[in-house]
Each structure stands twice: as C-alpha cells, then as structure tokens.
Write a protein that holds these residues in place. Structure first.
Motif, PDB file in Angstrom:
ATOM      1  N   PHE A 357       9.282 -40.468 -41.886  1.00 54.36           N
ATOM      2  CA  PHE A 357       9.552 -40.382 -40.450  1.00 54.36           C
ATOM      3  C   PHE A 357      10.120 -41.684 -39.909  1.00 54.36           C
ATOM      4  O   PHE A 357      10.151 -42.709 -40.588  1.00 54.36           O
ATOM      5  CB  PHE A 357       8.305 -39.951 -39.677  1.00 54.36           C
ATOM      6  N   VAL A 358      10.604 -41.569 -38.648  1.00 53.60           N
ATOM      7  CA  VAL A 358      11.106 -42.721 -37.905  1.00 53.60           C
ATOM      8  C   VAL A 358       9.998 -43.185 -36.973  1.00 53.60           C
ATOM      9  O   VAL A 358       9.302 -42.367 -36.361  1.00 53.60           O
ATOM     10  CB  VAL A 358      12.362 -42.328 -37.097  1.00 53.60           C
ATOM     11  N   CYS A 359       9.833 -44.505 -36.854  1.00 51.14           N
ATOM     12  CA  CYS A 359       8.863 -45.020 -35.892  1.00 51.14           C
ATOM     13  C   CYS A 359       9.287 -46.423 -35.473  1.00 51.14           C
ATOM     14  O   CYS A 359      10.182 -47.031 -36.062  1.00 51.14           O
ATOM     15  CB  CYS A 359       7.458 -45.039 -36.490  1.00 51.14           C
ATOM     16  N   GLY A 360       8.646 -46.949 -34.434  1.00 49.08           N
ATOM     17  CA  GLY A 360       8.974 -48.277 -33.933  1.00 49.08           C
ATOM     18  C   GLY A 360       8.715 -49.345 -34.991  1.00 49.08           C
ATOM     19  O   GLY A 360       7.835 -49.185 -35.853  1.00 49.08           O
ATOM     20  N   GLY A 361       9.478 -50.463 -34.892  1.00 50.80           N
ATOM     21  CA  GLY A 361       9.402 -51.494 -35.915  1.00 50.80           C
ATOM     22  C   GLY A 361       8.440 -52.617 -35.579  1.00 50.80           C
ATOM     23  O   GLY A 361       8.341 -53.594 -36.331  1.00 50.80           O
ATOM     24  N   ASN A 362       7.716 -52.508 -34.418  1.00 54.39           N
ATOM     25  CA  ASN A 362       6.849 -53.597 -33.960  1.00 54.39           C
ATOM     26  C   ASN A 362       7.611 -54.932 -33.858  1.00 54.39           C
ATOM     27  O   ASN A 362       7.052 -56.009 -34.028  1.00 54.39           O
ATOM     28  CB  ASN A 362       5.614 -53.743 -34.869  1.00 54.39           C
ATOM     29  N   LEU A 363       8.904 -54.835 -33.638  1.00 51.28           N
ATOM     30  CA  LEU A 363       9.794 -55.976 -33.395  1.00 51.28           C
ATOM     31  C   LEU A 363      10.846 -55.418 -32.449  1.00 51.28           C
ATOM     32  O   LEU A 363      11.474 -54.399 -32.747  1.00 51.28           O
ATOM     33  CB  LEU A 363      10.428 -56.415 -34.725  1.00 51.28           C
ATOM     34  N   ASP A 364      10.983 -56.058 -31.286  1.00 52.10           N
ATOM     35  CA  ASP A 364      11.864 -55.472 -30.265  1.00 52.10           C
ATOM     36  C   ASP A 364      13.246 -55.176 -30.824  1.00 52.10           C
ATOM     37  O   ASP A 364      13.816 -55.986 -31.569  1.00 52.10           O
ATOM     38  CB  ASP A 364      11.989 -56.432 -29.068  1.00 52.10           C
ATOM     39  N   GLY A 365      13.825 -54.009 -30.473  1.00 53.19           N
ATOM     40  CA  GLY A 365      15.168 -53.641 -30.892  1.00 53.19           C
ATOM     41  C   GLY A 365      15.255 -53.158 -32.331  1.00 53.19           C
ATOM     42  O   GLY A 365      16.347 -53.042 -32.881  1.00 53.19           O
ATOM     43  N   THR A 366      14.101 -52.818 -32.936  1.00 57.87           N
ATOM     44  CA  THR A 366      14.156 -52.286 -34.306  1.00 57.87           C
ATOM     45  C   THR A 366      13.260 -51.069 -34.443  1.00 57.87           C
ATOM     46  O   THR A 366      12.309 -50.892 -33.676  1.00 57.87           O
ATOM     47  CB  THR A 366      13.675 -53.318 -35.359  1.00 57.87           C
ATOM     48  N   HIS A 367      13.598 -50.202 -35.384  1.00 61.53           N
ATOM     49  CA  HIS A 367      12.747 -49.082 -35.800  1.00 61.53           C
ATOM     50  C   HIS A 367      12.753 -49.017 -37.314  1.00 61.53           C
ATOM     51  O   HIS A 367      13.601 -49.618 -37.967  1.00 61.53           O
ATOM     52  CB  HIS A 367      13.254 -47.761 -35.203  1.00 61.53           C
ATOM     53  N   TYR A 368      11.756 -48.291 -37.841  1.00 64.21           N
ATOM     54  CA  TYR A 368      11.761 -47.990 -39.270  1.00 64.21           C
ATOM     55  C   TYR A 368      12.286 -46.589 -39.493  1.00 64.21           C
ATOM     56  O   TYR A 368      11.992 -45.683 -38.701  1.00 64.21           O
ATOM     57  CB  TYR A 368      10.344 -48.054 -39.859  1.00 64.21           C
ATOM     58  N   THR A 369      13.008 -46.400 -40.590  1.00 71.26           N
ATOM     59  CA  THR A 369      13.244 -45.051 -41.107  1.00 71.26           C
ATOM     60  C   THR A 369      12.491 -44.967 -42.429  1.00 71.26           C
ATOM     61  O   THR A 369      12.118 -45.992 -43.014  1.00 71.26           O
ATOM     62  CB  THR A 369      14.736 -44.766 -41.351  1.00 71.26           C
ATOM     63  N   GLY A 370      12.247 -43.732 -42.878  1.00 66.90           N
ATOM     64  CA  GLY A 370      11.578 -43.528 -44.168  1.00 66.90           C
ATOM     65  C   GLY A 370      10.136 -43.996 -44.178  1.00 66.90           C
ATOM     66  O   GLY A 370       9.603 -44.334 -45.237  1.00 66.90           O
ATOM     67  N   ALA A 371       9.492 -44.007 -43.002  1.00 63.86           N
ATOM     68  CA  ALA A 371       8.084 -44.426 -42.966  1.00 63.86           C
ATOM     69  C   ALA A 371       7.191 -43.319 -43.491  1.00 63.86           C
ATOM     70  O   ALA A 371       7.482 -42.125 -43.315  1.00 63.86           O
ATOM     71  CB  ALA A 371       7.692 -44.798 -41.544  1.00 63.86           C
ATOM     72  N   ASN A 372       6.104 -43.684 -44.138  1.00 63.61           N
ATOM     73  CA  ASN A 372       5.161 -42.709 -44.676  1.00 63.61           C
ATOM     74  C   ASN A 372       3.742 -43.217 -44.498  1.00 63.61           C
ATOM     75  O   ASN A 372       3.469 -44.412 -44.643  1.00 63.61           O
ATOM     76  CB  ASN A 372       5.429 -42.464 -46.167  1.00 63.61           C
ATOM     77  N   TRP A 373       2.846 -42.235 -44.110  1.00 58.78           N
ATOM     78  CA  TRP A 373       1.428 -42.565 -43.942  1.00 58.78           C
ATOM     79  C   TRP A 373       0.876 -43.013 -45.294  1.00 58.78           C
ATOM     80  O   TRP A 373       1.358 -42.598 -46.342  1.00 58.78           O
ATOM     81  CB  TRP A 373       0.633 -41.358 -43.427  1.00 58.78           C
ATOM     82  N   GLU A 374      -0.127 -43.822 -45.247  1.00 58.43           N
ATOM     83  CA  GLU A 374      -0.814 -44.355 -46.435  1.00 58.43           C
ATOM     84  C   GLU A 374       0.084 -45.365 -47.166  1.00 58.43           C
ATOM     85  O   GLU A 374      -0.258 -46.528 -47.262  1.00 58.43           O
ATOM     86  CB  GLU A 374      -1.243 -43.238 -47.423  1.00 58.43           C
ATOM     87  N   ARG A 375       1.283 -44.931 -47.590  1.00 58.89           N
ATOM     88  CA  ARG A 375       2.143 -45.874 -48.307  1.00 58.89           C
ATOM     89  C   ARG A 375       2.512 -47.064 -47.432  1.00 58.89           C
ATOM     90  O   ARG A 375       2.450 -48.213 -47.851  1.00 58.89           O
ATOM     91  CB  ARG A 375       3.413 -45.149 -48.771  1.00 58.89           C
ATOM     92  N   ASP A 376       2.919 -46.720 -46.119  1.00 59.53           N
ATOM     93  CA  ASP A 376       3.445 -47.778 -45.253  1.00 59.53           C
ATOM     94  C   ASP A 376       2.526 -48.060 -44.061  1.00 59.53           C
ATOM     95  O   ASP A 376       2.569 -49.136 -43.476  1.00 59.53           O
ATOM     96  CB  ASP A 376       4.813 -47.377 -44.688  1.00 59.53           C
ATOM     97  N   ALA A 377       1.769 -47.036 -43.623  1.00 65.86           N
ATOM     98  CA  ALA A 377       1.002 -47.175 -42.382  1.00 65.86           C
ATOM     99  C   ALA A 377      -0.423 -46.693 -42.589  1.00 65.86           C
ATOM    100  O   ALA A 377      -0.649 -45.643 -43.199  1.00 65.86           O
ATOM    101  CB  ALA A 377       1.664 -46.380 -41.259  1.00 65.86           C
ATOM    102  N   ARG A 378      -1.340 -47.464 -42.071  1.00 65.00           N
ATOM    103  CA  ARG A 378      -2.759 -47.177 -42.153  1.00 65.00           C
ATOM    104  C   ARG A 378      -3.106 -45.994 -41.222  1.00 65.00           C
ATOM    105  O   ARG A 378      -2.580 -45.884 -40.121  1.00 65.00           O
ATOM    106  CB  ARG A 378      -3.471 -48.450 -41.682  1.00 65.00           C
ATOM    107  N   VAL A 379      -4.019 -45.130 -41.675  1.00 64.58           N
ATOM    108  CA  VAL A 379      -4.523 -44.026 -40.840  1.00 64.58           C
ATOM    109  C   VAL A 379      -6.039 -44.196 -40.691  1.00 64.58           C
ATOM    110  O   VAL A 379      -6.764 -44.064 -41.672  1.00 64.58           O
ATOM    111  CB  VAL A 379      -4.242 -42.647 -41.474  1.00 64.58           C
ATOM    112  N   THR A 380      -6.498 -44.520 -39.492  1.00 61.20           N
ATOM    113  CA  THR A 380      -7.945 -44.649 -39.288  1.00 61.20           C
ATOM    114  C   THR A 380      -8.589 -43.271 -39.285  1.00 61.20           C
ATOM    115  O   THR A 380      -9.611 -43.042 -39.920  1.00 61.20           O
ATOM    116  CB  THR A 380      -8.243 -45.351 -37.949  1.00 61.20           C
ATOM    117  N   ARG A 381      -7.961 -42.343 -38.557  1.00 61.81           N
ATOM    118  CA  ARG A 381      -8.547 -41.012 -38.447  1.00 61.81           C
ATOM    119  C   ARG A 381      -7.487 -40.031 -37.937  1.00 61.81           C
ATOM    120  O   ARG A 381      -6.585 -40.422 -37.185  1.00 61.81           O
ATOM    121  CB  ARG A 381      -9.720 -41.039 -37.450  1.00 61.81           C
ATOM    122  N   ILE A 382      -7.609 -38.795 -38.345  1.00 62.03           N
ATOM    123  CA  ILE A 382      -6.706 -37.749 -37.837  1.00 62.03           C
ATOM    124  C   ILE A 382      -7.474 -36.917 -36.814  1.00 62.03           C
ATOM    125  O   ILE A 382      -8.604 -36.498 -37.063  1.00 62.03           O
ATOM    126  CB  ILE A 382      -6.193 -36.861 -38.995  1.00 62.03           C
TER     127      ILE A 382
END
Lengths: 565, 565
Positions: A357-382
């Motif tokens: 998925f696409v999501c914000g890059g936590n840096l102004d003016g940037t986003h990520y493409t190809g983001a994936n839960w667990e691999r790239d982003a922590r999930v506390t709870r669904i």
C-alpha cells in the motif's frame, strides 16, 4: 367537514424563519402558529393530523397490553432529587416555584413519577409484569429551539414504562413494544428503520431507536438490504474482510509527493486508488499519542475509536505542533512506517488486509509505495474503528449495508434497575422477599412524527400525507361559478355518500377559483381529490386525481368508491 | 378488558386526608393518586372515566360547530401584559422563568392566546363567526388545594372561545353553546341546572353556570318546578308579594321579653309565627348605620344588600357598641319603631306587606306587638334584599322555587369586546372597515365533572356511575373455586359475546372470593354485574344485579342482552 365551516388559513409566502421543509410547509398549510420560541399552537388542521398519530399510537399500545394512565405535567422537586436528576438533567429541565416557594419541574419525562406510583401501587410479583403509558404534554427547555415542532420545547409524547421481576420478563415486554412500534410506523405509512442504538451513559442493556427515513434527518443510519439489521452509523459494525492479507510483492520505496496532502491528492498523483492507500491519524491518548490507520476511502468512527483502551473516551486529534515534535512530519505526510515505538499503531480491519500500500512517509512532501504490515510497519492491534460505508456486508451476515439519514421518532430502552433502585421500588417475590423491580421505557414523539412524515413525504406543491395521517382522505372540490343547482346537488350528494361510507372527506364549498382550491388541497396534502363541475355532471363522471399522480382522470362514482375502499 | 390484565388497586381504608365523599371514593377506588398538593395522577381506572367525559364533551362541541385546536400550556408574559392580567390574575397564576430568564405562565385559561391567534388568523368578517375550542391541561395555583380533583391545581378543562361581528351573532353562538352544554350533561346522565350567574366584575352581558346538583355543592341554587328558570341563590329574585298590606287592626304595645333575643325565642315566647315577626339588622353604611328589615323567617341576601346605594358594596354588621351608641339597645332587641331619623330603614318586599307585626323594642328585654309600617315605623325604601326560600314564586311567573346545592362544572359567558379590544383583534367588515370582534367564552371542568358525578351518585358501597361515565358498563364476575372448565368456558363466552355486541365489559377473572369481587365492582361503580358460577351454569341462568338495585335476579342470556341494548 365543509371547509366553509372549518378554519383553513393557508399562506402563500415561504416563512423566512423556517429552515426545514416540514417547518415551512406546516406554517404555509396553517397547521401550526408560533406563540414563542419553541411553543406552537396547533390549528384545527394541524390538530387533526396530530390526533391521527395519537390514535394509532394509542390503539397499538393498547393492543400490546400497555395500560393508559395520566401523570401530572408538574412534578415535585423531591422526587427528582431521589434519582439525582434534579441537578443532573441539566438546563433542559424547566424549574418552577409555586406561590409557597415549593419547587417543581415541568416533566420532560416521567421515570420518577411512574416509579413512585409503582412503588406505592405494586406490592407483589403477581401484579407483574405491567406496562403503563400516557400520551401527555412534555417540556424541554432547549437552548436553541428550532425546526418548528421537530425540536419544540413543549411537545406531545407517548411515554411507557414497564415493571418486571427478572430480565426475561423485561426482554419479553421490550420485544412486544418493539413489535408495537413497528406496527405503529407501518400503519402510519412511513418508511422507517428500527436501529440499534448506543445505550450510552445509562448502561449496557438493549436499546433501539425508531428512525423515519428522510434526507434532512439528523442521524446517519446503516441498514441491510438483505435482513432487518439496522443501526445508528455510530454503532454499526464494519466486519473484518473475509480475504487474507496477500504477501508483500514489491519493495518499500519512498517517493516525493510535493504539496500532496490528502488521500485524493496522493492517489491522483501516484495513480493508485484510495482503496490502496492507508491514512494515519494521530490522536491524544491517555498516555501520549496514538496512531489510527484506516483505508484511504474510509472515515474514522469516533464512537468506536472512543472505546479504545488507549483513548480517553473521546477522539481528539493531536495538534500539528505535537505531531511535528513526535514524528518530525506534518499531518499530510503521516504513515505507520517508522513511527516511534512509544506510539501504539491501531489498524482498522479493512486497512489491515492491504499489502503493497501507499502511506505517508513521516517526512514532509514524501510518501511510501509498496508498504507492508509487519515487514515495514508495526501493528499494535487490529480493531473496528471505521464508519461503515454503503456496500459493506451487513454485520448479521445477510445482505449489504445501505446508508440513509433518519429522524428519531421513537426509542425503546431496557432501563434495568436504575430508577427502581434509586426510588427503592420493590415487590415481594414468590418467596415473600422484597426484590427491586426491573424497568423498560418506551417513548414516541407524537408531535415530532407529524414533522418527520412531512420531511419524508413532500413535493414542490406541498405535503403528501400517507392516508393514515391525512387530515381528510378525500377532498370534494366543487367548481360552480354559475351556481348551477345540479352541480351543487351533485357535489352535496357525493359528499354525503362518502361520509356515509365512513370515508373522511372534506368538502371544499368555499367557492374559490379552481387554481386556489387545488393549490390548497395539494399544500395540505389530501391524498385523493375529486372535482365536481358542470362538465363532469353533464358527462356523468368525476375528475379524480391522486396526490401522488401527475394527472387527473375521469372516474365513475363506483370506480371512485372501489378505489377508496 | 380482563381485570387480570388491568391494573386495579382498590383500598379498604377510608383515607384520612379526604373530606369530600368523591375524594374518598376516588382514592378508595384507586382512580387517582396524590403526587403533591393539588396534583393527581390518574390511574388507568380513573383515566377511563375521564376519557368518557372528554369524549362526550368533544362530540357535542363538534356537533355544535366548534372547531378543536390545541394551545400551549406555557404562555409568554408579553401577551398577558397586553390585557393587564399578568398582574391582575393574582396568585393563582403560576409564573415561570425559562433558562434565558424569559417569563411565562402555565395557562389557567387562554383568552390571551386565542385572541392573539385570532388577530393573526382572522382578517375578514367572512371568516366569522367562528368558535375554537381545546381540551387541555390547565393550572391554577390554589392557595389551599383540596377536595381531590374537585379543586386541584392541575386539571383538565375544555375551553372554547367564539369570535363575532355583532351582538346578534354572539348571542346565537352563546345559545348554541348553552344547548350543547345541556346535551353534554344530559348524555353524561347527571342531574344539573343551568343557572343565571352574576356577571361580576367583567360586566353586563349574559352568563350561565352549569351546576351538577349535589348536597355537598359549594353553590346554593334556586330553580323553578314549573319552568327552566334557575339561578344562583345570590342572584335569584324574591318577587314582591301579590297581596296588599292589610290596614292596622290592633294598637302598638311594648311587651317584656326577658332574655328572648332570636326570632325563634320571641315567636315561641309570644306565641306568634316567625312570619308575623320583623327582624332588623343594623349595617355599616357609606354614611352611618343602615337598618335592614326582613320577615322573621327570611335571611338577608348579602349580594343583593351589597348593591344598595347606602351600603359600601358589601354587608358588614355594626358592632354591639355601635348599635348601643346609636339606638340604646343591643342587637337582640332591635326594631324599626322609633329608630333615630338619621338611620335609613330599608324594608324587604315580604316584610313590607305585614301588618300588626312583632318587632324589637329598641330597649333591651322588650318587643312590640301590633306594630305597623307608616303608623308606627318609618319606611325609607322597599327593596328585594332577602334570600329566596323554597316555595317562593318563580321570578319568571311560572311555578315555585326549589332550592338545591350545586357544583359548578361549566360556565358560558358573553365576554363582549374586552379581550379583543385589549389585543386589538379586528376584522374588516363588509364596508372594508376594521371592527373589533366580540367574543364569547365557554368552559367545562372535565376532570371536575368526574368528582361532581360521584358527589351526586354514590352510596355506602361506593360509586354509582351513570352508564355514560362508567369505566365499563358491565362486569362479568366469575366464581369458580373448583376451576370447573364449563364455568370458565361460560364466563369466557359471555365476555366474548358482550364485547362482540360492542358493550364495554370488564371480566373479573382474578379468582377472588365473591365478597371481595363484588365489593370491588360496587366500589368502582359498574352499573351492571353478571355472575357466572357453577350453580348458574347448571341452571342455564345468569345472576344479574344492577348497581342501583338492592337484589340480584336470575336472567337468561337473551334477557341480559335485551336489558343492556
């Protein structure tokens, strides 16, 4: 009724004070007249409609075994002190001192008085269950009364209160009231939904709101097209997707997205659908910030979010400064990848099944493409934290959800022991032991239904009453500028024949021009109109037009009777 | 209605708080329950009766061409200021401030609001006459609420207001209302009288009170046995005797009457009838004392006396000291003979035709015999100043008067221009000129009628409802201690058959002992009672008893239906 003997006072001008269609039309039809803010006089025309509603409500309450009684509108402070509501009810409670400086209120509801009545009248379990109701004037001192009788201060309400020994009995009466409400709104000819309601501060028992469907409604509701499921959108569950999350297939890449801050901006810029984006909100939690992640096309449900353990019961967005300080980016570029460890990441069920998925890059003016839960982003709870949208599967597994707006006209509620406990309303059980009774309460806004019906049923010409609510079912309009005796005789005869058949009929014998007469009958919403004129009498036919049809047609009298039967 | 499904809560004890029979019986029957001083909850049983009255009132108002509407109970101060009644109404007006400190009252009556409605809705003489009514809760903050719903603070009232161009039209509607009221109380099955009422402060137009006859009534009324004449005793004229005064035939003689002070004392002592005595009262006049002379068996009418030019609008007896100082004797020996010249002597018409009468000697312990007007005693003026008594000729010349006590339950009044003038309520007449409308107002105390009916119709066992007011016309009482299925089946069948015939029936299926069941049915006043028991089923008869009959009798089912038809 002959209109010449009635008081009809329609108005052509659209009243400036009115915002809602129902308010405008009730003023134009002369159904109500404002006496003061939130106080309305019901004219003879308006009262006819109000009484229709009242009668249907009464008949169905009686049929459901409820017993009518009548409590005073003026109630003593002492009783309201016993439940703590003298203070807790707030500014809507109209407080009154009598000539001896004794304090009273004008009842906005009657739990205190009925529970006091019950604790004196009910001694034994053998007298239970019992369900008392009244149709009585109420008063709520609204800060901003508006919308005519939709949100008046003085209004007519049916309030019922049932008493029980045990939850099973309460549940039975609750169901009986639920069913009765369904019959009431069905008989009144209204499109409505019984929706699950949040029980809020009072506690965990069952509660349903009855909502009349109308675009102008204050409440958003979701209902299934394949079952009876309906709920206030605040409460409607968004089921977890049945598909599993695909495995990551592309690498995480940060891309420049200058000045692209909203999901729409980013999805257009990157040429991906909003459904393939994740939006991230940072809220003020009980202990520091909390991140909520939703699919790009979804909206947060604040009631659901407010129930998360990490949040303080309500959803308050973090300020730009707080976000900058914690993450180093502004709100338009937030995302779950690389968030500081102290921020919990709560992911909505629908967002949780996305991959690449696409999501914000936590840096102004940037986003990520190809983001994936667990691999790239922590999930506390669904969690389920989003608003449902049209097309979502119904939570009961049958059909898909549709959205509508509604006007709350009824509410059924399992109160449990709350009031009986406060007022110590007990009966002896079959062992001779005192037991606190359980209670249900069941309200219908009788005067509000009139306005709600108009919101649902109107057109440019005026009100379109359902038959059960119309002031009269049929209007006989006489056009007789030459004063021909045969025309008068025919109109009188038709009027008499309809009345004899028990059909509620109004005879427009005022001698107005046809245009004015028809405009009045359309404005006040009479479902069936029959014109008696020289031509019709000569041809032996009647000119009939249904309020809901564009054109009139010629009918013989037997056809008319058959149509109205 | 099955009693097992109803809420009946009769009480054996006579409530200590209640003075009036109706109040006691309504509490014992469980019709009402006190919430606070002058505030009563109507139980399901009580409400059934209240609604019966309401329905009859509504039907007859509709039949008389009045048009129902509904005004708010809460009314703004500004309107009441326009008529000056915000202050003038006095302490009975319950004043209320809302959360914005705007002032309102709880309507005790609605002249202001209906006249405001009329001045906005009525533009042309063509819309007149019109007669609006409502059946709505009212509030009067009585200083000493008592007698249950007879003099409650919150009560149910029917109030009607008619609008007219010209006195003739007002008089017509007034008569129509007068006739409608007669039909209402006749249909309700009450003994009543329409009595001429004093129009009091409001002014000189016609006014009638409708009084339900009952021994406990607060009002004394006089009515003719030979015509429709009836009047509040305050207002009833005592005609002048048709006989002329005989010539004096015996000399004036002062006799000793030691310790004989009252008319009864003196007439017994001197062996003359009270009718041959003259009693003399000394009152405080506008300028010194005034003597009023009445026949010994008559009483002063203070309202009539208060209208004498010599008196200050009310009748206040002179003190013993004042009398001694002016006459030289005490009140027990006053008479017209030899009174000082400065004291006017007003003689009642009936006293004025006496000759050779007995009167006080104006010297303690003495009376005169053989006294005669003119020869012995000065007559300033002859007036009607006495109460009428039973047997007096009717003022309309037809029949003789009878006296009774009554409870005011209705009032019709020609208001004239009073309110329309204050609120500038005008319509254009046929010349296009603005004219102030004339008004009539017509009230019925709906909740009060319930109590008044009980005052008129009760016995030691309880209430004796007229058929039209009874909560149910017929009670089916099942006696079936053995639980025999044929008895249950017979009772159920009878209940069903009565209901099918449209007869309002209550089925006492509570399984009480016969004594308790019968006591309840008598207390709550059901006009017809039918017992279904093992013996009756075996014999093929029903045990019937009318509430007004001492004994029960055996009836076949067809006889029962015939009797109830």
């Amino acid at each position: 009724m002959r209109l010449s003997q009635f008081h009809l006072a329609t108005v052509k001008e659209v009243p400036a004070e009115a915002e809602l269609v129902s308010h405008k039309l009730m003023l134009r039809a002369g159904m109500i007249r404002k006496l003061a803010a939130g106080l309305y006089t019901w004219s003879p025309l308006g009262l006819r409609v109000l009484r229709k509603v009242e009668t249907v409500v009464r008949e169905e309450m009686d049929r459901a075994g409820a017993i009518e009684m009548l409590m005073p509108t003026i109630q003593p402070r002492e009783l309201w002190e016993e439940t703590g509501r003298w203070e807790k009810f707030g500014g809507q409670l109209l407080k009154i001192a009598d000539r001896k400086a004794q304090e009273f209120c004008y009842a906005p509801t009657a739990e205190e008085v009925i529970t006091d009545f019950a604790r004196q009248e009910l001694k034994s379990y053998k007298q239970l269950p019992v369900n008392f109701y009244q149709i009585q004037t109420k008063f709520r001192d609204e800060i901003r009364p508006r919308f005519g009788v939709m949100r008046a201060r003085e209004f007519l309400m049916k309030d019922a209160y049932s008493f029980h020994l045990g939850q099973e009995s309460l549940a039975q009466t609750y169901q009986a009231m639920y069913d009765a409400y369904g019959r009431i709104f069905t008989r009144l000819g209204l499109k409505f939904r019984a929706v699950q309601a949040d029980t809020g501060a009072i506690g965990g028992n069952a509660s349903h709101e009855f909502q009349v469907i109308a675009e102008s409604g204050e409440d958003a509701i979701a209902f299934s097209d394949g079952s009876d499921y309906a709920a206030n959108v605040e409460k409607a569950e968004a089921l977890a997707p049945t598909v599993a999350r695909p495995a990551p297939s592309i690498p995480l890449v940060r891309v420049d997205t200058p000045r692209q801050k909203t999901i729409d901006d980013v999805s257009a810029f990157l040429k991906v659908s909003p459904q393939q984006c994740v939006k991230t909100l940072l809220l003020k939690g009980r202990e520091g910030l909390v991140a909520l992640c939703l699919r790009g096309d979804h909206e947060i449900n604040e009631v659901k979010a407010g129930k998360l353990a990490e949040l303080p019961g309500e959803s308050v967005l973090a300020s730009e400064e707080e976000i900058l300080a914690a993450v180093g980016a502004r709100p338009g570029s937030l995302g779950p990848v690389g968030l500081p460890d102290h921020i919990p990441v709560i992911v909505d069920r629908s967002a949780a099944v996305l991959a690449d998925f696409v999501c914000g890059g936590n840096l102004d003016g940037t986003h990520y493409t190809g983001a994936n839960w667990e691999r790239d982003a922590r999930v506390t709870r669904i969690e389920d934290i989003r608003q449902v949208v049209a097309g979502d599967p119904s939570p009961d597994g049958r059909g898909t959800l549709q959205l509508a707006r509604g006007i709350e006209v009824g509410h059924v509620f399992q109160l449990g022991a709350k009031y009986a406990e406060a007022l110590n309303a007990t009966v002896l059980d079959d062992q001779g032991k005192a037991q606190v009774m359980l209670m249900g309460c069941y309200g219908i806004g009788v005067s509000r239904i009139v306005a709600a019906a108009i919101e649902q049923r109107h057109d440019d010409a005026g009100i379109r009453w359902p038959e059960a609510m119309a002031p009269w079912r049929v209007a006989v309009c006489m056009i007789n500028p030459k004063g021909l005796p045969e025309v008068t005789a025919a109109a009188e005869a038709l009027y008499a024949q309809l009345a004899e058949r028990g059909i509620e009929v109004v005879f427009d014998d005022r001698g107005l021009r046809p245009g004015s007469m028809f405009a009045d009958m359309e404005l006040i919403g009479i479902p069936h109109r029959v014109v008696v004129s020289e031509r019709g009498v000569a041809a032996g036919t009647l000119e009939y037009r249904a309020r809901d049809e564009a054109d009139s047609r010629q009918l013989g009298i037997d056809e008319l009777f058959a149509l109205l039967a």
